[in-house]
Design a protein around this motif. Structure first.
Motif, PDB file in Angstrom:
ATOM      1  N   LYS A 238     -28.255 -17.203   5.099  1.00  0.00           N
ATOM      2  CA  LYS A 238     -27.042 -16.721   4.836  1.00  0.00           C
ATOM      3  C   LYS A 238     -26.857 -14.988   4.507  1.00  0.00           C
ATOM      4  CE  LYS A 238     -25.176 -21.147   3.226  1.00  0.00           C
ATOM      5  NZ  LYS A 238     -24.512 -21.858   1.860  1.00  0.00           N
ATOM      6  N   ASN A 239     -25.751 -14.679   4.942  1.00  0.00           N
ATOM      7  CA  ASN A 239     -25.614 -13.212   4.936  1.00  0.00           C
ATOM      8  C   ASN A 239     -24.415 -12.953   3.693  1.00  0.00           C
ATOM      9  OD1 ASN A 239     -27.350 -12.189   6.573  1.00  0.00           O
ATOM     10  ND2 ASN A 239     -25.774 -12.633   8.484  1.00  0.00           N
ATOM     11  N   HIS A 240     -24.734 -12.140   2.818  1.00  0.00           N
ATOM     12  CA  HIS A 240     -23.710 -11.891   1.484  1.00  0.00           C
ATOM     13  C   HIS A 240     -23.336 -10.291   1.843  1.00  0.00           C
ATOM     14  CE1 HIS A 240     -24.745 -15.798   0.190  1.00  0.00           C
ATOM     15  NE2 HIS A 240     -25.996 -15.537   0.692  1.00  0.00           N
ATOM     16  N   GLY A 241     -22.096  -9.880   1.898  1.00  0.00           N
ATOM     17  CA  GLY A 241     -21.834  -8.392   1.615  1.00  0.00           C
ATOM     18  C   GLY A 241     -21.247  -8.114   0.490  1.00  0.00           C
ATOM     19  N   PHE A 242     -21.522  -6.736   0.176  1.00  0.00           N
ATOM     20  CA  PHE A 242     -21.204  -6.385  -1.209  1.00  0.00           C
ATOM     21  C   PHE A 242     -20.306  -5.069  -1.030  1.00  0.00           C
ATOM     22  CE2 PHE A 242     -24.625  -9.082  -1.790  1.00  0.00           C
ATOM     23  CZ  PHE A 242     -24.324  -9.737  -3.052  1.00  0.00           C
ATOM     24  N   ILE A 243     -19.293  -4.833  -1.643  1.00  0.00           N
ATOM     25  CA  ILE A 243     -18.314  -3.581  -1.311  1.00  0.00           C
ATOM     26  C   ILE A 243     -18.525  -3.176  -2.876  1.00  0.00           C
ATOM     27  CG2 ILE A 243     -16.127  -2.653  -1.181  1.00  0.00           C
ATOM     28  CD1 ILE A 243     -15.566  -4.612   1.201  1.00  0.00           C
ATOM     29  N   VAL A 244     -18.880  -1.823  -3.000  1.00  0.00           N
ATOM     30  CA  VAL A 244     -18.845  -0.959  -4.420  1.00  0.00           C
ATOM     31  C   VAL A 244     -17.596  -0.126  -4.598  1.00  0.00           C
ATOM     32  CG1 VAL A 244     -20.108   0.507  -5.844  1.00  0.00           C
ATOM     33  CG2 VAL A 244     -21.402  -1.100  -4.264  1.00  0.00           C
ATOM     34  N   GLN A 245     -16.718  -0.377  -5.512  1.00  0.00           N
ATOM     35  CA  GLN A 245     -15.720   0.499  -5.694  1.00  0.00           C
ATOM     36  C   GLN A 245     -15.928   0.904  -7.145  1.00  0.00           C
ATOM     37  OE1 GLN A 245     -12.813   0.709  -3.825  1.00  0.00           O
ATOM     38  NE2 GLN A 245     -12.466   2.585  -5.506  1.00  0.00           N
ATOM     39  N   ILE A 246     -15.988   2.230  -7.341  1.00  0.00           N
ATOM     40  CA  ILE A 246     -15.876   3.213  -8.523  1.00  0.00           C
ATOM     41  C   ILE A 246     -14.631   3.255  -9.076  1.00  0.00           C
ATOM     42  CG2 ILE A 246     -16.961   4.971  -9.827  1.00  0.00           C
ATOM     43  CD1 ILE A 246     -19.080   5.507  -7.190  1.00  0.00           C
ATOM     44  N   ILE A 247     -14.250   2.773 -10.280  1.00  0.00           N
ATOM     45  CA  ILE A 247     -13.057   3.012 -10.724  1.00  0.00           C
ATOM     46  C   ILE A 247     -13.106   4.226 -11.914  1.00  0.00           C
ATOM     47  CG2 ILE A 247     -11.128   1.816 -11.955  1.00  0.00           C
ATOM     48  CD1 ILE A 247     -11.407   0.772  -9.307  1.00  0.00           C
ATOM     49  N   ARG A 248     -12.465   5.199 -11.625  1.00  0.00           N
ATOM     50  CA  ARG A 248     -12.372   6.227 -12.486  1.00  0.00           C
ATOM     51  C   ARG A 248     -11.347   6.048 -13.468  1.00  0.00           C
ATOM     52  NH1 ARG A 248     -17.549   7.966 -11.929  1.00  0.00           N
ATOM     53  NH2 ARG A 248     -17.976   8.715  -9.767  1.00  0.00           N
ATOM     54  N   ARG A 249     -10.215   5.756 -13.105  1.00  0.00           N
ATOM     55  CA  ARG A 249      -9.280   5.548 -13.857  1.00  0.00           C
ATOM     56  C   ARG A 249      -8.699   4.126 -13.397  1.00  0.00           C
ATOM     57  NH1 ARG A 249      -4.916  10.169 -14.250  1.00  0.00           N
ATOM     58  NH2 ARG A 249      -5.311  10.357 -12.223  1.00  0.00           N
ATOM     59  N   THR A 250      -8.153   3.057 -14.116  1.00  0.00           N
ATOM     60  CA  THR A 250      -7.683   1.697 -13.653  1.00  0.00           C
ATOM     61  C   THR A 250      -6.676   2.033 -12.782  1.00  0.00           C
ATOM     62  OG1 THR A 250      -8.566   0.643 -15.839  1.00  0.00           O
ATOM     63  CG2 THR A 250      -7.108  -0.411 -14.436  1.00  0.00           C
ATOM     64  N   SER A 251      -6.584   1.745 -11.734  1.00  0.00           N
ATOM     65  CA  SER A 251      -5.744   2.014 -10.581  1.00  0.00           C
ATOM     66  C   SER A 251      -5.577   0.711  -9.716  1.00  0.00           C
ATOM     67  CB  SER A 251      -5.838   2.902  -9.710  1.00  0.00           C
ATOM     68  OG  SER A 251      -5.137   3.142  -8.674  1.00  0.00           O
ATOM     69  N   SER A 252      -4.033   0.161  -9.833  1.00  0.00           N
ATOM     70  CA  SER A 252      -3.792  -1.042  -9.065  1.00  0.00           C
ATOM     71  C   SER A 252      -4.075  -0.882  -7.641  1.00  0.00           C
ATOM     72  CB  SER A 252      -2.476  -1.557  -9.622  1.00  0.00           C
ATOM     73  OG  SER A 252      -1.351  -0.455  -9.107  1.00  0.00           O
ATOM     74  N   ASN A 253      -3.826   0.414  -6.930  1.00  0.00           N
ATOM     75  CA  ASN A 253      -3.756   0.484  -5.737  1.00  0.00           C
ATOM     76  C   ASN A 253      -5.305   0.428  -5.121  1.00  0.00           C
ATOM     77  OD1 ASN A 253      -1.044   1.079  -5.228  1.00  0.00           O
ATOM     78  ND2 ASN A 253      -1.101   3.238  -5.725  1.00  0.00           N
ATOM     79  N   GLU A 254      -6.075   1.189  -6.385  1.00  0.00           N
ATOM     80  CA  GLU A 254      -7.669   1.089  -5.822  1.00  0.00           C
ATOM     81  C   GLU A 254      -8.190  -0.337  -5.891  1.00  0.00           C
ATOM     82  OE1 GLU A 254      -9.891   4.890  -7.106  1.00  0.00           O
ATOM     83  OE2 GLU A 254      -9.623   3.765  -8.662  1.00  0.00           O
ATOM     84  N   ILE A 255      -7.722  -1.072  -6.729  1.00  0.00           N
ATOM     85  CA  ILE A 255      -8.084  -2.508  -6.779  1.00  0.00           C
ATOM     86  C   ILE A 255      -7.795  -3.180  -5.565  1.00  0.00           C
ATOM     87  CG2 ILE A 255      -7.961  -4.684  -8.312  1.00  0.00           C
ATOM     88  CD1 ILE A 255      -7.588  -3.023 -10.756  1.00  0.00           C
ATOM     89  N   THR A 256      -6.406  -3.181  -5.430  1.00  0.00           N
ATOM     90  CA  THR A 256      -5.830  -3.870  -4.128  1.00  0.00           C
ATOM     91  C   THR A 256      -6.583  -3.411  -2.873  1.00  0.00           C
ATOM     92  OG1 THR A 256      -3.723  -3.889  -5.193  1.00  0.00           O
ATOM     93  CG2 THR A 256      -3.519  -4.255  -2.875  1.00  0.00           C
ATOM     94  N   ARG A 257      -6.588  -2.169  -2.734  1.00  0.00           N
ATOM     95  CA  ARG A 257      -7.416  -1.612  -1.571  1.00  0.00           C
ATOM     96  C   ARG A 257      -8.764  -2.342  -1.289  1.00  0.00           C
ATOM     97  NH1 ARG A 257      -4.924   3.428  -2.528  1.00  0.00           N
ATOM     98  NH2 ARG A 257      -6.661   4.157  -3.522  1.00  0.00           N
ATOM     99  N   ALA A 258      -9.613  -2.477  -2.466  1.00  0.00           N
ATOM    100  CA  ALA A 258     -11.044  -2.839  -2.442  1.00  0.00           C
ATOM    101  C   ALA A 258     -10.953  -4.239  -2.111  1.00  0.00           C
ATOM    102  CB  ALA A 258     -11.652  -2.603  -3.744  1.00  0.00           C
ATOM    103  N   ILE A 259     -10.119  -5.225  -2.498  1.00  0.00           N
ATOM    104  CA  ILE A 259      -9.859  -6.460  -2.317  1.00  0.00           C
ATOM    105  C   ILE A 259      -9.455  -6.761  -0.703  1.00  0.00           C
ATOM    106  CG2 ILE A 259      -8.797  -8.765  -2.879  1.00  0.00           C
ATOM    107  CD1 ILE A 259      -8.854  -7.811  -5.953  1.00  0.00           C
ATOM    108  N   GLU A 260      -8.447  -6.032  -0.352  1.00  0.00           N
ATOM    109  CA  GLU A 260      -7.935  -6.165   1.002  1.00  0.00           C
ATOM    110  C   GLU A 260      -8.994  -5.684   2.000  1.00  0.00           C
ATOM    111  OE1 GLU A 260      -4.706  -3.335   1.214  1.00  0.00           O
ATOM    112  OE2 GLU A 260      -3.147  -5.169   0.745  1.00  0.00           O
ATOM    113  N   LYS A 261      -9.956  -4.630   1.322  1.00  0.00           N
ATOM    114  CA  LYS A 261     -11.011  -4.136   2.620  1.00  0.00           C
ATOM    115  C   LYS A 261     -12.123  -5.494   2.614  1.00  0.00           C
ATOM    116  CE  LYS A 261     -13.444  -0.543   1.006  1.00  0.00           C
ATOM    117  NZ  LYS A 261     -14.125   0.869   0.802  1.00  0.00           N
TER     118      LYS A 261
END
Length: 457
Positions: free
Chosen positions: A360-383
């Protein structure tokens, strides 16, 4: 100044044709392991070129050792490609059928008949899978006789350098390598972090080796051979593309000019050579075609080039620890390797890492949060959702890197608040902080769970 600094002369003044008449040819481990990655014709043309040079080839003992130790890993990786392509085909067939069924053409548009398309696609995929089965039957497997290994052993029979005689001798080389790595003296210093991602030691013939010093060890064995045998001219073939072997100059992207000047200088001074050249496998085959009249097709050159590019993409995960972002990615990689045996660094592509646990293959996306941002969270999950939909990944994990527990709680509460809605069952969420553990970056998870089962704090 003329003639004082030959190691910095990249003008192309070396007579390759004259060098090929008498030079010794030395091969790196990766150039030999590529034989398992090539198609049969490409492999055969490379082996025939080696046989034409049978009286002028040699490999350090460490190259022979690493070839034997790593060949099963390469064979296993090639074998996984068959299951991966089958998954792609199954998914394509399922997506096509489901998408057409969702259109409800029989009810809404009776003039459109998708059956010929479905039947044609079924026939096409069935033919391809049958051909794939035939190819797999000819693929080298882990526990069957290995003709490639036998052929390599025959070609280099009596042409392998001596092993280390004692642990003390090996330790002297390890200490020399460590000092060189600290000063970034090539080769091998790009491997200095290798022991942070996985066990670095291995045991062979009563001696304990460290993998991170492998490049320096093989280089020292080349220098010792040259100084003793005095071949005058030596050509080294490697598929290692890192900066600790090659002089890379920035010109609309990194351009490879030639071997590092330090290597040329050391080869001439310590190895007593008057000419030292380095080729990638493609370059070696081009010159073999020209100077040995070897049978080398354009298709072979293309495949060798493609495999080298793929190897470069799949290079070991090495980061500059002085770069905070690099330390974060190194910590994530180390954390993944605690669970999975194989890891591919995608160098900024999406996903950032792909791990494999056997089938099985498992992907990982790293999202560094400098300040909690709903846009950053949303974009990372959509990605992550998009990457999952266009790939054969069994799971995909978004790794949110935060500085405080409060930020971790804010991310969790935002996701639970259902501002984002998804039915992705294979989407996982990790919220972590990178700390220091014995001086090394360390991932400290606050939360790791299925996207749809994230609990409140």
């Amino acid at each position: 100044m003329k003639g004082l600094f030959p190691q910095y002369d990249y003008s192309g003044s070396i007579d390759h044709a004259e060098t090929w008449k008498t030079a010794m040819f030395v091969f790196d481990t990766n150039a030999l392991l590529n034989l398992y990655r090539y198609r049969e014709r490409t492999r055969e043309e490379l082996l025939e070129a080696l046989e034409k040079l049978s009286d002028r080839i040699w490999i350090p003992h460490h190259v022979a050792l690493e070839f034997q130790r790593n060949r099963l890993t390469v064979i296993a990786a090639q074998g996984r490609r068959f299951s991966e392509i089958r998954k792609v085909i199954d998914k394509a067939k399922s997506d096509l059928t489901n998408s057409i069924n969702n259109l409800q053409l029989k009810k809404r548009h009776t003039l459109i008949d998708p059956e010929p398309l479905i039947i044609g696609f079924e026939t096409l995929t069935a033919d391809f899978l049958q051909e794939l089965d035939t190819l797999q039957q000819n693929q080298q497997t882990l526990n069957t006789p290995d003709p490639i290994k036998n052929r390599v052993e025959e070609i280099f029979d009596g042409r392998v350098g001596p092993a280390f005689s004692s642990q003390d001798e090996l330790e002297r080389h390890n200490k020399a390598a460590d000092l060189r790595y600290k000063s970034k003296i090539p080769p091998g210093y790009m491997d200095k972090e290798k022991d942070r991602n996985e066990p670095d030691d291995f045991f062979h013939n009563g001696l304990i080796y460290k993998k991170k010093y492998g490049d320096y060890i093989l280089w020292s064995q080349i220098l010792a051979y040259s100084a003793e045998r005095k071949p005058q001219k030596l050509i080294f073939i490697t598929d290692d593309a890192k900066e600790d072997w090659w002089n890379l100059v920035e010109l609309d992207g990194p351009k490879t000019i030639g071997p590092r000047a330090e290597l040329i200088e050391e080869a001439l001074r310590v190895g007593n050579l008057d000419t030292f050249l380095m080729y990638r496998p493609e370059g070696f085959l081009k010159f073999a075609k020209e100077f040995l009249a070897a049978e080398v097709s354009d298709d072979t050159l293309r495949e060798v080039r493609d495999v080298s590019l793929e190897n470069k993409k799949n290079k070991s995960i090495m980061y500059d620890s002085s770069d905070p972002k690099s330390s974060i990615y190194l910590a994530v990689a180390s954390w993944i390797l605690d669970t999975y045996n194989m890891l591919e660094d995608r160098s900024g592509e999406c996903p950032d890492f792909i791990a494999n646990d056997g089938d099985k293959n498992h992907g990982f996306i790293v999202q560094i949060i400098r300040r909690t941002s709903s846009n950053e969270i949303t974009r990372a999950i959509e990605k992550a959702i998009h990457a999952s939909s266009i790939s054969t990944l069994d799971t995909i994990t978004v790794v949110f890197i935060v500085e405080t527990a409060m930020e971790a709680q804010q991310i969790q509460e935002f996701i639970v608040s259902k501002k984002i809605i998804t039915s992705q069952n294979n989407l996982l969420i990790n919220i972590s902080q990178v700390t220091s553990k014995r001086g090394s970056p360390f991932l400290a998870p606050y939360l790791y769970c299925n996207y749809n089962d994230i609990p409140l704090f």
